[in-house]
Design a protein around this motif. Structure first.
Motif, mmCIF file in Angstrom:
data_model
loop_
_atom_site.group_PDB
_atom_site.id
_atom_site.type_symbol
_atom_site.label_atom_id
_atom_site.label_comp_id
_atom_site.label_asym_id
_atom_site.label_seq_id
_atom_site.Cartn_x
_atom_site.Cartn_y
_atom_site.Cartn_z
ATOM 1 N N PHE A 38 20.228 -11.226 -5.741
ATOM 2 C CA PHE A 38 19.294 -12.035 -4.962
ATOM 3 C C PHE A 38 18.382 -11.111 -4.156
ATOM 4 C CE2 PHE A 38 23.171 -14.425 -5.583
ATOM 5 C CZ PHE A 38 22.704 -15.633 -6.072
ATOM 6 N N GLY A 39 17.282 -11.655 -3.671
ATOM 7 C CA GLY A 39 16.382 -10.849 -2.872
ATOM 8 C C GLY A 39 14.950 -11.161 -3.228
ATOM 9 N N ILE A 49 4.801 -4.661 3.778
ATOM 10 C CA ILE A 49 5.846 -5.165 2.884
ATOM 11 C C ILE A 49 6.999 -5.749 3.682
ATOM 12 C CG2 ILE A 49 7.593 -4.486 1.176
ATOM 13 C CD1 ILE A 49 5.623 -2.518 0.041
ATOM 14 N N TYR A 50 7.295 -7.028 3.421
ATOM 15 C CA TYR A 50 8.475 -7.665 4.007
ATOM 16 C C TYR A 50 9.501 -7.896 2.913
ATOM 17 C CZ TYR A 50 5.404 -8.821 7.964
ATOM 18 O OH TYR A 50 4.539 -8.760 9.032
ATOM 19 N N LYS A 51 10.756 -7.608 3.227
ATOM 20 C CA LYS A 51 11.816 -7.819 2.239
ATOM 21 C C LYS A 51 12.775 -8.905 2.715
ATOM 22 C CE LYS A 51 11.419 -3.056 0.779
ATOM 23 N NZ LYS A 51 12.023 -1.722 0.771
ATOM 24 N N TYR A 52 13.374 -9.593 1.754
ATOM 25 C CA TYR A 52 14.243 -10.731 2.073
ATOM 26 C C TYR A 52 15.535 -10.652 1.271
ATOM 27 C CZ TYR A 52 9.851 -12.443 3.913
ATOM 28 O OH TYR A 52 8.688 -12.549 4.611
ATOM 29 N N VAL A 75 13.966 -11.057 -7.000
ATOM 30 C CA VAL A 75 14.928 -10.405 -7.897
ATOM 31 C C VAL A 75 15.407 -11.425 -8.923
ATOM 32 C CG1 VAL A 75 17.248 -9.412 -8.003
ATOM 33 C CG2 VAL A 75 15.698 -8.760 -6.165
ATOM 34 N N ALA A 76 15.493 -10.997 -10.176
ATOM 35 C CA ALA A 76 16.008 -11.889 -11.211
ATOM 36 C C ALA A 76 17.518 -11.809 -11.250
ATOM 37 C CB ALA A 76 15.433 -11.512 -12.570
ATOM 38 N N PRO A 100 22.753 -15.906 -0.836
ATOM 39 C CA PRO A 100 23.194 -15.472 0.495
ATOM 40 C C PRO A 100 22.928 -16.464 1.621
ATOM 41 C CG PRO A 100 22.129 -13.667 -0.638
ATOM 42 C CD PRO A 100 21.953 -14.880 -1.507
ATOM 43 N N MET A 101 21.906 -17.294 1.524
ATOM 44 C CA MET A 101 21.618 -18.191 2.632
ATOM 45 C C MET A 101 21.933 -19.652 2.338
ATOM 46 S SD MET A 101 20.953 -16.036 4.859
ATOM 47 C CE MET A 101 20.439 -17.046 6.231
#
Lengths: 136, 417
Positions: A38-39, A49-52, A75-76, A100-101
């Protein structure tokens, strides 16, 4: 001369940056990003750039503030760690995928039938946004 | 007399099945060599005793109430294949005394050394679980005990680590006296209510020592969380009691002793926060009582974001932190009282134990670095001292109401164990 201008313009486009799993922090929920299935990543108009840690965090962020962006990636699930443009992905919401959430949302790049539980509905990015927004 | 007979009948009814319970022995020179075969032959509530040795057996399904005992820590080895060792699919199963190792990594399946799929009143204790993707994995488990297990992984590729103890939907769990290291999270709880987590050691995990998601009415106490990505994260949960834990050496850009995100109505008391980048980060945390904790030598002791309301910060020790309280708002909706602040330099002329002037724990430079982290470079510079001084005379940037009216002159004697 034109070459230089084109070169300058091109340099405004920021390249996506791979997520450093275990080191980067989710811009929205502050969790460390650790699950390579995930991501997501958002590149703003200005090239920041923001990452999650999960695609649902991007949805929530965009619902809360209208961030202007030049690129969205995720992300796949069927190719961990790899970022793909959001439009090239299909999405599945199913308890099989414990994101994750807690939205049970997974992104797939060209999934085969083996990747997916039976009777799953494939969603587009826009459908995911609408669905999660209404759920809140 | 009648009562007596009833009693005798009840007692004997209770004794008979246990008298009939058998022990099936597994080992090289025993009647069973294969653990799964002993389980197949066993009746309900029998004991399966496994003799010392190395068993290359996996995917062992336990589908009836049984007591599985390893004698002298027999080893079960999955040899890095994508398989699980024990899969529990029944109530009242006890697994104890095994060494379980080398469960392989799978990105699609959450493989565990011991996976419980729907089980109640079970117990997993005194096992060593080494180099497994997930250690103990509980799904839909209630009244379960996970006690005194040693769960350690040495994942070379950090991102391929699973959690040491992972629970998805649980109720009335007891997770105690475990040692957890080298995983993604030491303990991960999602949809877990009414549970107790205490006396665990959780260190050097990639993400969190302990992690709550969507869980309510739980308590964790007397645990040690050190050198994790962050000590503990409590997210989207209510009524969590956190007492007498140690949070230490959680250093790094995304590191906290304790991360609170969208939580309410809890209590944080008697804890030690030592040498963390941020002791507590509170975002969207409401009605939480933070009292009698010790914050020492942290970068920032307490980072209370502006969306945190009605929290009580009482009688804590703030000792030698670079910043005591940081916030990103000019308003303050929380209450600070009777804390000891080592940054306080006031007098106590009336000798009542608290300083005569209120204390403002947020300093100007903390506000600046909150917005411009690179400004940390200027820490302790003359220029910043000048700014601080002028802000003290004409306060404009720091939240005006964030004060402790009764700053203590002496630290509380909470240390040090």
């Amino acid at each position: 001369m034109i070459g230089i201008i084109v070169g300058l313009l091109a340099s405004c486009q920021t390249e996506p940056e791979p997520i450093a799993f275990g080191k980067d922090q989710c811009h929205y929920c502050k969790m460390s990003i650790a699950d390579p299935k995930f991501g997501a990543e958002l590149i703003t108009d200005k090239g920041r750039i923001y990452k999650y840690d999960a695609t649902e965090c991007v949805v929530n962020q965009l619902a809360e503030e209208s961030t202007r962006y030049q690129m969205l990636l995720a992300v796949a699930h069927n190719n961990p760690k790899q970022l793909y443009p959001m439009d090239s992905l299909v999405f599945v919401i199913s308890p099989e995928f414990r994101s994750p959430m807690g939205a049970n949302l997974a992104a797939f790049y060209r999934p085969t039938t083996q990747d997916l539980p039976s009777n799953t509905q494939l969603l587009s990015w826009n459908e995911v946004r609408l669905l999660l927004k209404n759920r809140k | 007399m009648r009562i007596c007979i009833v009693l005798i009948i009840m007692l004997s009814a209770w004794l008979i099945p246990s008298a009939n319970a058998r022990t099936l022995v597994v080992g090289i020179n025993e009647s069973f060599q294969i653990i799964q075969e002993a389980i197949r032959e066993a009746n309900l509530h029998d004991t399966v005793l496994v003799r010392p040795g190395l068993y290359a057996q996996h995917s062992i399904v336990i589908d009836k109430p049984l007591h599985l005992i390893g004698e002298g820590k027999p080893q079960l080895d999955a040899k890095h294949q994508a398989v699980e060792l024990f899969v529990v699919m029944a109530d009242s199963v006890v697994i104890e005394g095994f060494t379980l190792q080398n469960v392989g990594v799978s990105f699609l399946k959450e493989l565990a050394a011991i996976k419980v799929r729907q089980g109640h009143y079970g117990s997993i204790r005194n096992n060593e679980i080494i180099n497994c993707f997930f250690g103990v994995y509980l799904e839909y488990a209630t009244h379960y005990q996970v006690v005194n297990n040693y769960i350690v992984d040495q994942a070379d590729d950090e991102a391929s680590a699973g959690n040491a103890i992972h629970v998805w939907k649980g109720d009335y769990l007891e997770i105690t006296h475990n040692t957890l290291s080298g995983h993604r999270d030491g303990i991960y709880l999602e949809f877990v209510n009414n549970s107790q987590i205490h006396h665990n050691q959780s260190y050097r995990n990639l993400r969190y020592g302990l992690h709550f998601m969507f869980s309510n009415n739980d308590a964790y106490s007397a645990n040690e969380f050190r050198e994790n990505g962050a000590g503990v994260a409590v997210m989207f949960s209510r009524e969590i009691r956190m007492q007498h834990n140690h949070f230490s050496h959680n250093w790094g850009g995304a590191s906290y002793g304790l991360l609170l995100k969208e939580i309410s109505d809890g209590e944080i008391s008697g804890n030690y926060f030592v040498r963390n980048t941020i002791g507590i980060l509170a975002e969207g945390a409401n009605r939480i009582i933070i009292k009698k904790n010790q914050f020492s030598l942290n970068g920032t002791a307490l980072d209370m974001k502006g969306n945190s309301l009605d929290n009580e910060v009482l009688a804590n020790n703030f000792l030698a932190n670079t910043f005591e309280v940081v916030t990103n708002s000019q308003n303050n909706n929380n209450h600070y009282e009777r804390n000891y602040w080592s940054g306080y330099v006031g007098y106590d002329l009336n000798r009542d134990g608290s300083g005569d002037e209120p204390y403002r724990p947020v300093n100007l430079f903390a506000r600046i670095t909150d917005q411009i982290p690179a400004a940390t470079l200027m820490l302790h510079s003359f220029f910043v001292s000048l700014l601080e001084f002028s802000e003290r005379i004409f306060p404009t940037i720091i939240p005006a109401t964030l004060t402790d009216q009764y700053p203590q002159m002496q630290p509380y004697a909470y240390d040090q164990n």
